[in-house]
Design an enzyme around this catalytic site. Structure first.
Site, PDB file in Angstrom:
ATOM      1  N   GLU A 194     -94.943 -58.243  72.667  1.00  0.00           N
ATOM      2  CA  GLU A 194     -95.428 -58.852  71.418  1.00  0.00           C
ATOM      3  C   GLU A 194     -95.141 -60.350  71.367  1.00  0.00           C
ATOM      4  O   GLU A 194     -95.774 -61.080  70.622  1.00  0.00           O
ATOM      5  CB  GLU A 194     -94.738 -58.171  70.225  1.00  0.00           C
ATOM      6  N   LYS A 214     -71.793 -48.032  78.535  1.00  0.00           N
ATOM      7  CA  LYS A 214     -70.931 -47.207  77.679  1.00  0.00           C
ATOM      8  C   LYS A 214     -71.806 -46.712  76.535  1.00  0.00           C
ATOM      9  O   LYS A 214     -72.334 -47.506  75.761  1.00  0.00           O
ATOM     10  CB  LYS A 214     -69.737 -48.022  77.148  1.00  0.00           C
ATOM     11  N   THR A 253     -62.479 -49.256  79.431  1.00  0.00           N
ATOM     12  CA  THR A 253     -63.908 -48.897  79.483  1.00  0.00           C
ATOM     13  C   THR A 253     -64.773 -49.747  78.555  1.00  0.00           C
ATOM     14  O   THR A 253     -65.975 -49.815  78.739  1.00  0.00           O
ATOM     15  CB  THR A 253     -64.089 -47.415  79.114  1.00  0.00           C
ATOM     16  N   ASP A 254     -64.163 -50.421  77.561  1.00  0.00           N
ATOM     17  CA  ASP A 254     -64.973 -51.164  76.583  1.00  0.00           C
ATOM     18  C   ASP A 254     -65.876 -52.209  77.238  1.00  0.00           C
ATOM     19  O   ASP A 254     -67.032 -52.388  76.840  1.00  0.00           O
ATOM     20  CB  ASP A 254     -64.060 -51.874  75.563  1.00  0.00           C
ATOM     21  N   THR A 267     -57.127 -48.166  78.836  1.00  0.00           N
ATOM     22  CA  THR A 267     -56.562 -46.904  78.368  1.00  0.00           C
ATOM     23  C   THR A 267     -55.941 -46.122  79.512  1.00  0.00           C
ATOM     24  O   THR A 267     -54.976 -45.380  79.322  1.00  0.00           O
ATOM     25  CB  THR A 267     -57.670 -46.076  77.693  1.00  0.00           C
ATOM     26  N   TYR A 288     -52.779 -45.187  70.307  1.00  0.00           N
ATOM     27  CA  TYR A 288     -52.110 -45.573  71.551  1.00  0.00           C
ATOM     28  C   TYR A 288     -52.301 -47.065  71.748  1.00  0.00           C
ATOM     29  O   TYR A 288     -53.105 -47.706  71.066  1.00  0.00           O
ATOM     30  CB  TYR A 288     -52.694 -44.810  72.753  1.00  0.00           C
TER      31      TYR A 288
HETATM   32  N1  GLU Z   1     -59.999 -50.679  74.247  1.00  0.00           N
HETATM   33  C1  GLU Z   1     -59.750 -49.905  75.407  1.00  0.00           C
HETATM   34  C2  GLU Z   1     -60.179 -50.685  76.643  1.00  0.00           C
HETATM   35  O1  GLU Z   1     -61.308 -50.977  76.848  1.00  0.00           O
HETATM   36  C3  GLU Z   1     -60.397 -48.617  75.182  1.00  0.00           C
HETATM   37  C4  GLU Z   1     -61.215 -48.047  76.179  1.00  0.00           C
HETATM   38  C5  GLU Z   1     -60.624 -47.579  77.456  1.00  0.00           C
HETATM   39  O2  GLU Z   1     -59.920 -48.184  78.214  1.00  0.00           O
HETATM   40  O3  GLU Z   1     -61.005 -46.493  77.706  1.00  0.00           O
HETATM   41  O4  GLU Z   1     -59.313 -51.089  77.390  1.00  0.00           O
END
Ligand code: GLU
Length: 358
Positions: free
Chosen positions: A314, A193, A120-121, A41, A54
């Protein structure tokens, strides 16, 4: 006469400094940082500054650097575009390319630190993988953004500024691979995350933040947990692919069939995202036993976002041939298993020790 000579010498010195910056493109007093771009992103663009739609990975690294005010006052910067994808499309191939390129760059005297821009994913996965295979104590910092570059209050530029400040800081040596987002510095081992879209998505809920970086001011609170980088036994030298390891997500009344199917499809290892303390129902346990008897190691992690999976809980790991992921979540437990399986014939005990150490 003496004054004129002094003035002449000062003018000459300034002239030489300007020439050397222009010729070498570098200010010798600044650290040298390389930015490896992979997309996400932070490099995303949308049609509207207030809309949520986007596409990731649209903007190239040089344009991203030029969009951050004063960033070149922190370090001599150079960008390389290694990929340009949303991190849902991150792959083992890009992980291996990144690790090999980072090791190559950091082995030279000319590079003091690395920044990686990344979606971020799956950023926590790439960070943890690199933490195990980078062979340098120089800073490696991943960053990204939650808002695309075209959005109102885009968070990418300040994240990039802070990530470069950390990579350029002599204080940041020896902290392993880090993630910088929203002023927070996380260890690759701990970062998760935690929330789908807000800018404060990354947390280190169990172990806490490594430190903060506020408008380029770097402060560390504690050293990272576990073996990493120069102390890690794992290496990507000569490695072209990683063994297939699958993750199975459990829930009430889940069928054990999924595990049998994974083994049949060629999985060399399995991570179970168990319920609670890495628990699973009777049908899944029986399938797990079949897998471990067939020589496919199974690691018990948890679908609960925070907390360690107890070694003596367990489930009797010796009876089922399983291993606890300790405090790694399923996606990071998978990476440790993939790297561990590069060495043949590891015993269950050996694997368990790796989860305790790393
Ligand atoms: N799908 C995107 C990615 O991981 C969304 C998350 C991001 O970059 O913030 O590239």
């Amino acid at each position: 006469m003496k004054n004129t000579l002094l003035k002449l010498r000062t003018v000459l010195t300034i002239f030489m400094m300007v020439v050397s910056v222009l010729v070498c493109g570098q200010d010798k007093k600044l650290p040298n940082v390389v930015i490896l771009a992979t997309g996400g992103t932070i490099a995303g663009a949308g049609a509207s500054s207030t809309g949520s739609a986007y596409t990731s990975g649209q903007v190239k690294i040089e344009a991203m650097i030029d969009a951050v005010p004063n960033i070149r006052s922190l370090a001599n910067l150079r960008g390389e575009q290694l990929a340009n994808v949303g991190s849902q499309d991150m792959s083992v191939k890009v992980w291996l390319d990144l690790a090999k390129r980072i090791n190559e760059l950091l082995a030279t005297k000319d590079v003091d630190g690395i920044v990686i821009t990344h979606g971020t994913d799956t950023q926590e996965e790439t960070a943890y993988f690199l933490n195990l295979v980078v062979k340098s104590d120089k800073p490696v910092v991943l960053t990204g953004s939650m808002r695309p570059s075209t959005a109102l209050s885009a968070d990418g530029p300040l994240n990039m500024y802070n990530a470069v400040a950390i990579a350029a800081s002599p204080k940041a040596k020896g902290y392993g691979v880090m993630v910088l987002m929203n002023d927070d510095i996380h260890s690759a081992h701990d970062v998760k995350k935690m929330i789908t879209t807000p800018v404060h998505t990354f947390e280190s809920p169990l172990e806490g933040l490594l430190g903060t970086c506020i408008f380029g001011e770097v402060e560390f609170f504690h050293k990272p947990f576990g073996k990493h980088t120069v102390d890690s036994e794992f290496s990507v030298d000569g490695v072209k692919e990683l063994p297939r390891v699958d993750i199975v997500y459990t829930c009430a009344d889940v069928s054990g069939d999924l595990i049998d199917i994974m083994v049949k499809a060629g999985a060399k290892g399995i991570v179970v995202a168990g319920v609670g303390d890495g628990n699973m129902n009777a049908g899944t346990l029986e399938a797990v036993k079949r897998a471990t008897k067939a020589g496919v190691p199974v690691v018990r992690a948890s679908r609960v976002p925070v907390g360690a999976v107890l070694i003596k809980g367990e489930i009797n790991d010796e009876e089922y041939g399983t291993v606890s992921s300790a405090d790694l979540n399923p996606q990071k437990a998978r990476i440790l298993l993939m790297l561990s399986l590069l060495k043949k014939d590891r015993s269950r005990e050996d694997l368990q020790n790796l989860y305790i150490e790393y």
